[in-house]
Design a protein around this motif. Structure first.
Motif, PDB file in Angstrom:
ATOM      1  N   UNK A 259       6.377  -5.187 -19.635  1.00 54.02           N
ATOM      2  CA  UNK A 259       7.023  -5.703 -18.428  1.00 54.02           C
ATOM      3  C   UNK A 259       7.529  -4.558 -17.552  1.00 54.02           C
ATOM      4  N   UNK A 260       8.131  -3.548 -18.171  1.00 56.44           N
ATOM      5  CA  UNK A 260       8.622  -2.399 -17.416  1.00 56.44           C
ATOM      6  C   UNK A 260       7.472  -1.630 -16.774  1.00 56.44           C
ATOM      7  N   UNK A 261       6.415  -1.398 -17.553  1.00 56.36           N
ATOM      8  CA  UNK A 261       5.282  -0.633 -17.047  1.00 56.36           C
ATOM      9  C   UNK A 261       4.533  -1.391 -15.959  1.00 56.36           C
ATOM     10  N   UNK A 262       4.434  -2.713 -16.105  1.00 53.75           N
ATOM     11  CA  UNK A 262       3.759  -3.521 -15.084  1.00 53.75           C
ATOM     12  C   UNK A 262       4.543  -3.487 -13.775  1.00 53.75           C
ATOM     13  N   UNK A 263       5.869  -3.561 -13.872  1.00 56.49           N
ATOM     14  CA  UNK A 263       6.688  -3.491 -12.664  1.00 56.49           C
ATOM     15  C   UNK A 263       6.506  -2.142 -11.976  1.00 56.49           C
ATOM     16  N   UNK A 264       6.469  -1.084 -12.763  1.00 58.99           N
ATOM     17  CA  UNK A 264       6.251   0.250 -12.195  1.00 58.99           C
ATOM     18  C   UNK A 264       4.858   0.355 -11.572  1.00 58.99           C
ATOM     19  N   UNK A 265       3.877  -0.243 -12.208  1.00 59.09           N
ATOM     20  CA  UNK A 265       2.514  -0.219 -11.660  1.00 59.09           C
ATOM     21  C   UNK A 265       2.468  -0.890 -10.299  1.00 59.09           C
ATOM     22  N   UNK A 266       3.131  -2.017 -10.171  1.00 58.91           N
ATOM     23  CA  UNK A 266       3.132  -2.727  -8.884  1.00 58.91           C
ATOM     24  C   UNK A 266       3.853  -1.908  -7.811  1.00 58.91           C
ATOM     25  N   UNK A 267       4.885  -1.167  -8.206  1.00 58.06           N
ATOM     26  CA  UNK A 267       5.566  -0.288  -7.247  1.00 58.06           C
ATOM     27  C   UNK A 267       4.618   0.799  -6.743  1.00 58.06           C
ATOM     28  N   UNK A 268       3.791   1.323  -7.631  1.00 59.07           N
ATOM     29  CA  UNK A 268       2.851   2.372  -7.242  1.00 59.07           C
ATOM     30  C   UNK A 268       1.673   1.830  -6.443  1.00 59.07           C
ATOM     31  N   UNK A 269       1.292   0.594  -6.718  1.00 58.11           N
ATOM     32  CA  UNK A 269       0.164  -0.018  -6.013  1.00 58.11           C
ATOM     33  C   UNK A 269       0.557  -0.410  -4.585  1.00 58.11           C
ATOM     34  N   UNK A 270       1.790  -0.883  -4.403  1.00 63.14           N
ATOM     35  CA  UNK A 270       2.216  -1.424  -3.105  1.00 63.14           C
ATOM     36  C   UNK A 270       1.971  -0.470  -1.929  1.00 63.14           C
ATOM     37  N   UNK A 271       2.314   0.829  -2.028  1.00 63.39           N
ATOM     38  CA  UNK A 271       2.081   1.721  -0.872  1.00 63.39           C
ATOM     39  C   UNK A 271       0.606   1.962  -0.570  1.00 63.39           C
ATOM     40  N   UNK A 272      -0.274   1.604  -1.492  1.00 63.33           N
ATOM     41  CA  UNK A 272      -1.701   1.821  -1.272  1.00 63.33           C
ATOM     42  C   UNK A 272      -2.334   0.705  -0.448  1.00 63.33           C
ATOM     43  N   UNK A 273      -1.659  -0.437  -0.361  1.00 67.53           N
ATOM     44  CA  UNK A 273      -2.281  -1.606   0.272  1.00 67.53           C
ATOM     45  C   UNK A 273      -2.676  -1.396   1.732  1.00 67.53           C
ATOM     46  N   UNK A 274      -1.850  -0.773   2.563  1.00 66.70           N
ATOM     47  CA  UNK A 274      -2.248  -0.628   3.973  1.00 66.70           C
ATOM     48  C   UNK A 274      -3.559   0.130   4.164  1.00 66.70           C
ATOM     49  N   UNK A 275      -3.731   1.236   3.456  1.00 69.24           N
ATOM     50  CA  UNK A 275      -4.929   2.063   3.636  1.00 69.24           C
ATOM     51  C   UNK A 275      -6.064   1.670   2.706  1.00 69.24           C
ATOM     52  N   UNK A 276      -5.729   1.114   1.525  1.00 73.19           N
ATOM     53  CA  UNK A 276      -6.752   0.813   0.523  1.00 73.19           C
ATOM     54  C   UNK A 276      -6.548  -0.598  -0.055  1.00 73.19           C
ATOM     55  N   UNK A 277      -6.644  -1.618   0.773  1.00 67.86           N
ATOM     56  CA  UNK A 277      -6.329  -2.969   0.282  1.00 67.86           C
ATOM     57  C   UNK A 277      -7.241  -3.438  -0.850  1.00 67.86           C
ATOM     58  N   UNK A 278      -8.522  -3.081  -0.795  1.00 68.47           N
ATOM     59  CA  UNK A 278      -9.443  -3.548  -1.835  1.00 68.47           C
ATOM     60  C   UNK A 278      -9.188  -2.837  -3.156  1.00 68.47           C
ATOM     61  N   UNK A 279      -8.957  -1.528  -3.110  1.00 68.65           N
ATOM     62  CA  UNK A 279      -8.670  -0.794  -4.340  1.00 68.65           C
ATOM     63  C   UNK A 279      -7.337  -1.235  -4.943  1.00 68.65           C
ATOM     64  N   UNK A 280      -6.328  -1.430  -4.095  1.00 63.37           N
ATOM     65  CA  UNK A 280      -5.022  -1.869  -4.589  1.00 63.37           C
ATOM     66  C   UNK A 280      -5.135  -3.240  -5.241  1.00 63.37           C
ATOM     67  N   UNK A 281      -5.854  -4.141  -4.581  1.00 62.18           N
ATOM     68  CA  UNK A 281      -6.038  -5.470  -5.149  1.00 62.18           C
ATOM     69  C   UNK A 281      -6.815  -5.430  -6.449  1.00 62.18           C
ATOM     70  N   UNK A 282      -7.809  -4.569  -6.511  1.00 62.12           N
ATOM     71  CA  UNK A 282      -8.610  -4.444  -7.733  1.00 62.12           C
ATOM     72  C   UNK A 282      -7.757  -3.960  -8.900  1.00 62.12           C
TER      73      UNK A 282
END
Length: 255
Positions: A211-234
């Motif tokens: 749960x802790x690691x998943x929350x951290x992963x989502x924090x790291x993925x979020x800033x990628x969405x504007x420039x890399x929406x497909x990679x972030x979603x994947x």
């Protein structure tokens, strides 16, 4: 290379379904590389974990793979390097290869080194600590396969934030490493594999870390969405697929 019994029809279909779920916006051609590299990594894992009988054999496997990835011709009558050479040549045709090719090769080296470390732990019957084990999550191969998918689906405009994408990939890899352990505990016991639950860590503690690691992963993925929406979603959907999948199934067939 895929003639061993655990390579059954369910393994092939489940791998392709995992990729399709994780990137439904990609075409079949775009998902083809992820499927191929994941399958190759399963073959590598089989040879390292269950066929190799000495560290020198694992070192030789790693040497051949790294040489092939760097451009050497595949070893004669060696399915592992023949398929890797095909993957390498297909990736080399990508306009992103000059920048992302070194990333892909680095992820291959990280995976091979982690596999060798785990092989030595098992051979010496020396249990790592939970944190040491989690720190060796590159042996899962997720980030190696993701790097190939990233390279294959990226155009000539290379992102400047390579490090951020890789950090998010490594974070997701750690989550999937532990999700895999929860779902494959019985198989790992019978096959003699390492598993987080065999390191003195309770299921509740592993679930808390996930749960802790998943929350951290989502924090790291979020800033990628504007420039890399497909990679972030994947990345996020790979993590979410694994969270559901390992509650009910496993990739490998039986020995």
């Amino acid at each position: 290379m895929f003639s061993a019994k655990p390579f059954d029809a369910a393994l092939y279909s489940t791998l392709s379904l995992a990729m399709a779920f994780s990137g439904p916006w990609f075409t079949a051609e775009q998902l083809q590389m992820a499927n191929k590299v994941c399958l190759w990594a399963f073959g590598l894992d089989w040879l390292v974990d269950y066929v190799a009988t000495s560290p020198s054999e694992v070192d030789e496997i790693a040497r051949r793979c790294l040489a092939t990835a760097a451009g050497a011709p595949p070893t004669v009558d060696d399915d592992l390097t023949r398929l890797l050479a095909d993957i390498r040549d297909e990736l080399a045709a990508s306009p992103a290869f000059a920048v992302l090719g070194p990333v892909w090769r680095d992820e291959l080296q990280r995976m091979l080194q982690a596999m060798l470390k785990e092989w030595r732990w098992k051979s010496a019957k020396t249990a790592p600590t939970f944190d040491e084990y989690l720190g060796n999550a590159d042996n899962l191969g997720f980030s190696f396969a993701f790097a190939a998918h990233w390279l294959h689906t990226t155009g000539p405009d290379i992102p400047a934030d390579l490090g951020q994408v890789r950090e998010a990939s490594w974070a997701v890899q750690r989550v999937i490493r532990l999700l895999n352990d929860l779902g494959t505990y019985e198989r790992d016991v019978s096959w003699g594999d390492l598993n987080a639950l065999l390191l003195g860590t309770s299921r509740a503690e592993v679930e808390r870390r996930i749960a802790e690691l998943a929350a951290r992963s989502r924090e790291l993925i979020a800033p990628l969405r504007p420039a890399h929406p497909e990679l972030a979603g994947y990345l996020e959907r790979q993590m979410d697929f694994s969270a559901g999948f390992y509650q009910v199934a496993d990739y490998w067939g039986t020995l």
